[in-house]
Design a protein around this motif. Structure first.
Motif, PDB file in Angstrom:
ATOM      1  N   ALA A   1       0.959  -1.350  -0.120  1.00 23.23           N
ATOM      2  CA  ALA A   1       0.012   0.016  -0.100  1.00 23.23           C
ATOM      3  C   ALA A   1       0.855   1.139   0.119  1.00 23.23           C
ATOM      4  N   HIS A   2       0.524   2.488  -0.802  1.00 25.96           N
ATOM      5  CA  HIS A   2       1.416   3.454  -0.826  1.00 25.96           C
ATOM      6  C   HIS A   2       1.614   3.971   0.692  1.00 25.96           C
ATOM      7  N   ASP A   3       0.985   3.704   1.505  1.00 26.95           N
ATOM      8  CA  ASP A   3       1.290   4.467   2.833  1.00 26.95           C
ATOM      9  C   ASP A   3       1.446   3.274   3.919  1.00 26.95           C
ATOM     10  N   ALA A   4       2.067   2.218   3.347  1.00 29.78           N
ATOM     11  CA  ALA A   4       2.598   0.972   4.231  1.00 29.78           C
ATOM     12  C   ALA A   4       4.314   1.456   4.400  1.00 29.78           C
ATOM     13  N   ILE A   5       4.661   0.972   5.656  1.00 29.68           N
ATOM     14  CA  ILE A   5       6.087   1.119   6.063  1.00 29.68           C
ATOM     15  C   ILE A   5       6.450  -0.251   5.506  1.00 29.68           C
ATOM     16  N   GLU A   6       7.588  -0.026   4.606  1.00 26.64           N
ATOM     17  CA  GLU A   6       8.287  -1.365   4.151  1.00 26.64           C
ATOM     18  C   GLU A   6       9.545  -1.987   5.261  1.00 26.64           C
ATOM     19  N   ILE A   7       9.537  -3.232   5.401  1.00 19.97           N
ATOM     20  CA  ILE A   7      10.530  -3.773   6.655  1.00 19.97           C
ATOM     21  C   ILE A   7      10.931  -4.607   5.714  1.00 19.97           C
ATOM     22  N   ASP A   8      12.479  -4.626   5.318  1.00 17.36           N
ATOM     23  CA  ASP A   8      13.284  -5.761   4.819  1.00 17.36           C
ATOM     24  C   ASP A   8      13.658  -6.601   5.755  1.00 17.36           C
ATOM     25  N   THR A   9      13.148  -7.728   6.201  1.00 18.91           N
ATOM     26  CA  THR A   9      13.539  -8.718   7.300  1.00 18.91           C
ATOM     27  C   THR A   9      14.725  -9.650   7.187  1.00 18.91           C
ATOM     28  N   THR A  10      15.214  -9.638   5.988  1.00 20.02           N
ATOM     29  CA  THR A  10      16.361 -10.430   5.593  1.00 20.02           C
ATOM     30  C   THR A  10      17.463 -10.073   6.553  1.00 20.02           C
ATOM     31  N   GLY A  11      18.047 -11.023   7.320  1.00 16.76           N
ATOM     32  CA  GLY A  11      19.018 -10.857   8.210  1.00 16.76           C
ATOM     33  C   GLY A  11      18.582 -10.358   9.801  1.00 16.76           C
TER      34      GLY A  11
ATOM     35  N   SER B   1      12.696 -10.758  17.212  1.00 15.68           N
ATOM     36  CA  SER B   1      12.649  -9.703  17.834  1.00 15.68           C
ATOM     37  C   SER B   1      13.017  -8.146  17.577  1.00 15.68           C
ATOM     38  N   GLU B   2      14.070  -8.254  16.508  1.00 16.14           N
ATOM     39  CA  GLU B   2      14.370  -7.151  15.879  1.00 16.14           C
ATOM     40  C   GLU B   2      13.186  -6.637  15.108  1.00 16.14           C
ATOM     41  N   VAL B   3      12.630  -7.256  14.222  1.00 17.54           N
ATOM     42  CA  VAL B   3      11.464  -6.793  13.437  1.00 17.54           C
ATOM     43  C   VAL B   3      10.404  -6.511  14.190  1.00 17.54           C
ATOM     44  N   THR B   4      10.010  -7.352  15.418  1.00 13.83           N
ATOM     45  CA  THR B   4       8.770  -7.028  16.229  1.00 13.83           C
ATOM     46  C   THR B   4       9.040  -5.554  16.965  1.00 13.83           C
ATOM     47  N   GLU B   5      10.339  -5.412  17.397  1.00 14.71           N
ATOM     48  CA  GLU B   5      10.555  -3.904  18.064  1.00 14.71           C
ATOM     49  C   GLU B   5      10.413  -2.829  17.286  1.00 14.71           C
ATOM     50  N   LYS B   6      10.977  -2.958  16.117  1.00 13.86           N
ATOM     51  CA  LYS B   6      10.779  -1.753  14.889  1.00 13.86           C
ATOM     52  C   LYS B   6       9.286  -1.390  15.007  1.00 13.86           C
ATOM     53  N   ILE B   7       8.358  -2.541  14.734  1.00 19.46           N
ATOM     54  CA  ILE B   7       6.943  -2.191  14.580  1.00 19.46           C
ATOM     55  C   ILE B   7       6.518  -1.779  15.853  1.00 19.46           C
ATOM     56  N   ASN B   8       6.712  -2.322  16.996  1.00 19.09           N
ATOM     57  CA  ASN B   8       6.090  -1.930  18.453  1.00 19.09           C
ATOM     58  C   ASN B   8       6.444  -0.387  18.579  1.00 19.09           C
ATOM     59  N   SER B   9       7.808  -0.142  18.275  1.00 18.56           N
ATOM     60  CA  SER B   9       8.025   1.204  18.489  1.00 18.56           C
ATOM     61  C   SER B   9       7.615   2.236  17.622  1.00 18.56           C
ATOM     62  N   TYR B  10       7.258   1.720  16.389  1.00 11.12           N
ATOM     63  CA  TYR B  10       6.543   2.796  15.441  1.00 11.12           C
ATOM     64  C   TYR B  10       5.338   2.955  16.007  1.00 11.12           C
ATOM     65  N   ILE B  11       4.397   1.891  16.440  1.00 10.97           N
ATOM     66  CA  ILE B  11       2.926   2.033  16.884  1.00 10.97           C
ATOM     67  C   ILE B  11       2.961   2.896  18.140  1.00 10.97           C
ATOM     68  N   ARG B  12       3.942   2.321  19.026  1.00  8.54           N
ATOM     69  CA  ARG B  12       4.160   3.287  20.380  1.00  8.54           C
ATOM     70  C   ARG B  12       4.130   4.685  20.338  1.00  8.54           C
TER      71      ARG B  12
END
Ligand code: DC
Length: 217
Positions: free
Chosen positions: A189-199, A203-214
């Motif tokens: 979606a044009h307004d989605a935040i893209e996260i490349d999870t390779t590597g 917990s690193e990906v979860t924390e990225k999302i959690n901190s964005y939501i927080r």
């Protein structure tokens, strides 16, 4: 106002694992929309319905009561989570998920759930179709090889016989089908935040999302 989080991305990008953890953190109901398409594929297979039997598949869906308990899909009071994640369902589900009538029925069920509960929903068309006005949208990616490796490990941990090469082939074929189908193909979606999870680990990906939501809540 209801909170809704949309997580889209290709097969094996880590959507469901991450969505469950983020859901726990913010007390959101996890809706695994892929599981709903898988349930349709499973029941169609059991009833010998090919993807061409559209009317019969629609009748079948009308008789299917689906909801989620502890992140598992309950179909007509039966927990079918293990059955729907078997490779024989993974290899046929795209053909059922590309039927317009099936999609519109399942999208309606998914929207009904998001009207009743605060949800985190993962799939292919959540940010673009199902929850266009989601409070938060994320698009997770990873290389096909990394995604195949994750699936391989997951199946091996469950003692399910499988081959890495077959899984990689299946992932590439599903990527092609999911992104090239006529109706609601997989796209960011044009307004989605893209996260490349390779590597990155879970917990690193979860924390990225959690901190964005927080930050935004
Ligand atoms: O995420 P998954 O691998 O469990 O998804 C199973 C299939 O369902 C996959 O081929 C794509 C399809 N799907 C879809 O078309 N739309 C969704 N919202 C979720 C899954």
């Amino acid at each position: 106002m209801r909170i809704s989080v949309a997580i889209d991305g290709p097969a094996g990008a880590g959507k469901s694992t991450i969505a469950k953890l983020v859901g726990k953190e913010f007390n959101l109901m996890y809706i695994n929309t892929g599981a709903m398409y898988r349930a349709v594929a499973l029941k169609s297979k059991e009833n010998n319905l090919s993807p061409k039997d559209i009317d019969k598949i629609c009748d079948l869906i009308s008789s299917m009561e689906m909801h989620f308990e502890n992140d598992d899909l309950i179909l007509n009071n039966e927990n079918i989570q293990d059955e729907i994640t078997l490779p024989e369902i993974s290899s046929i589900v795209s053909s059922y998920a590309s039927i317009a009538e099936v999609r519109s029925k399942l999208v309606k069920l998914q929207r009904d759930m998001s009207n009743k509960f605060d949800v985190i929903m993962d799939g292919r068309d959540i940010g673009t179709v199902v929850l266009k006005n989601a409070s938060f949208k994320f698009f997770l990616t990873a290389t096909p090889e990394e995604r195949a490796n994750r699936r391989y490990k997951e199946l091996k941990d469950r003692n399910i016989e499988c081959s890495y090469d077959e899984i990689l082939k299946d992932i590439k074929s599903r990527d092609y089908k999911d992104t090239h189908r006529d109706i609601d193909p997989l796209r960011k979606a044009h307004d989605a935040i893209e996260i490349d999870t390779t590597g990155l680990n879970i917990s690193e990906v979860t924390e990225k999302i959690n901190s964005y939501i927080r930050q935004k809540l």
